[in-house]
Design an enzyme around this catalytic site. Sequence first.
Site, PDB file in Angstrom:
ATOM      1  N   GLU A  91       0.632  -1.100   0.111  1.00 41.62           N
ATOM      2  CA  GLU A  91      -0.015  -0.055   0.024  1.00 41.62           C
ATOM      3  C   GLU A  91       0.904   1.349   0.012  1.00 41.62           C
ATOM      4  OE1 GLU A  91      -2.712  -0.624   3.056  1.00 41.62           O
ATOM      5  OE2 GLU A  91      -3.689  -2.319   2.207  1.00 41.62           O
TER       6      GLU A  91
ATOM      7  N   GLU B 211      -5.452  -7.485  -1.629  1.00 49.75           N
ATOM      8  CA  GLU B 211      -6.329  -7.431  -0.447  1.00 49.75           C
ATOM      9  C   GLU B 211      -7.496  -6.761  -0.999  1.00 49.75           C
ATOM     10  OE1 GLU B 211      -5.062  -5.477   3.141  1.00 49.75           O
ATOM     11  OE2 GLU B 211      -3.004  -5.972   2.883  1.00 49.75           O
TER      12      GLU B 211
END
Length: 384
Positions: A189, A304
């Site tokens: 991320e 995810e």
Amino acid sequence: MMLNKWAKCLLLTLGFCTVQTLANATRLVDKQATKETKRLYKNLKKLSKSGIMFGHQDDLAYGVNWKYIAGKSDVHDITGDYAAVHGWDLGGIEHAREKNLDGVPFDKIKQFIIESYQRGAVNTISWHLDNPVTLGNSWDTTNAVSAILPGGDKHQVYLLWLDRLAAFLNSLKAPSGEAVPILFRPFHELNGAWFWWGKAHCSATDYVALWKFTANYLQSKNVHNLIYVFNTNSFASAEEFLERYPGDKHADMISFDSYQFAPLNATNQEIKQSSIAFNNSLKTQLSILGAIAKKHKKPMALAETGFEAVPDANWWTQTLWDAIKDFKICYVLLWRNFGWKANEQKMHYYAPYEGQSSAADFKEFYELERTLFEKDIVHKNLYR
Ligand code: BMA
């Protein structure tokens, strides 16, 4: 037909170029990757033609209202099958702790990884490592990346942490002796603001330097079972996705994380609205990622995702599957089924469990021809 010398030469050259292009496309960051790792990589690319593997974080370790019951899994309770991909996190390994940041013992993680590999499933690892400057957690955004690079005053600390990480990765050995291949997704991320390695807290040059240093150092410690997965959070353009990309020679797979959010007390109508918006946003991102994947010849994944506590009963078929079905992603991974989070006074889980309101729809999702769970992939011998 007789071919003259020049025509033969041209054909040979063309043939050679095709072979070269194929070789480049299956070449891993780690030139000494084990044969099982190479095969998994090659097979993942092939597999994305037959469907999308379903993954779940910590699936075999615990679920909503249970922990460490041999053979149990919330996914298995509903479908009679296990996830094809298992996600694990090594946050805490840097301190040689016994348990990860979520309380999962590392020896259990190791056992689950080896067992699921032996059954033919796939494992992926992320690393919520602490902030090396403050020793706060991953969410402590004090600048730290430049400090751990060579020449930085926390470089030695980082080397020690990498040694511990390498020792764990090297300990993932099947009984027959080979290392279990891992889809490794470090410093994930990266375009978000919440982790200390996030975009707001280090330069692009330092991020890329950290990525390359980490991969090289692990290889120097004889870690040769990794497929390196580059991972952003949601993104708006190819430029944003690629801003901190280390380059084709330094990443094996490209991926992003994206979650659906709605207020806890949202009405059914608001939930539906949010599902429609999320479905659209996934499609937009996947089409951008698809173009990047094609150009850079990399497999891709939705590393995810989820809608906490799945408050939309048809979320699996109508929102998630509808968004991803037309894209060649290798896998989609749902985050962990923790259960009741007392400190936040809410449920924290992303896959359904028996009796949960989206369980029936999840069963339908499972039965779709192109959703791949463990039984769909084991006979494909991904490691052979
Ligand atoms: C987050 C939450 C946290 C957890 C972290 C790392 O999204 O699930 O509770 O500590 O991931 O697994």
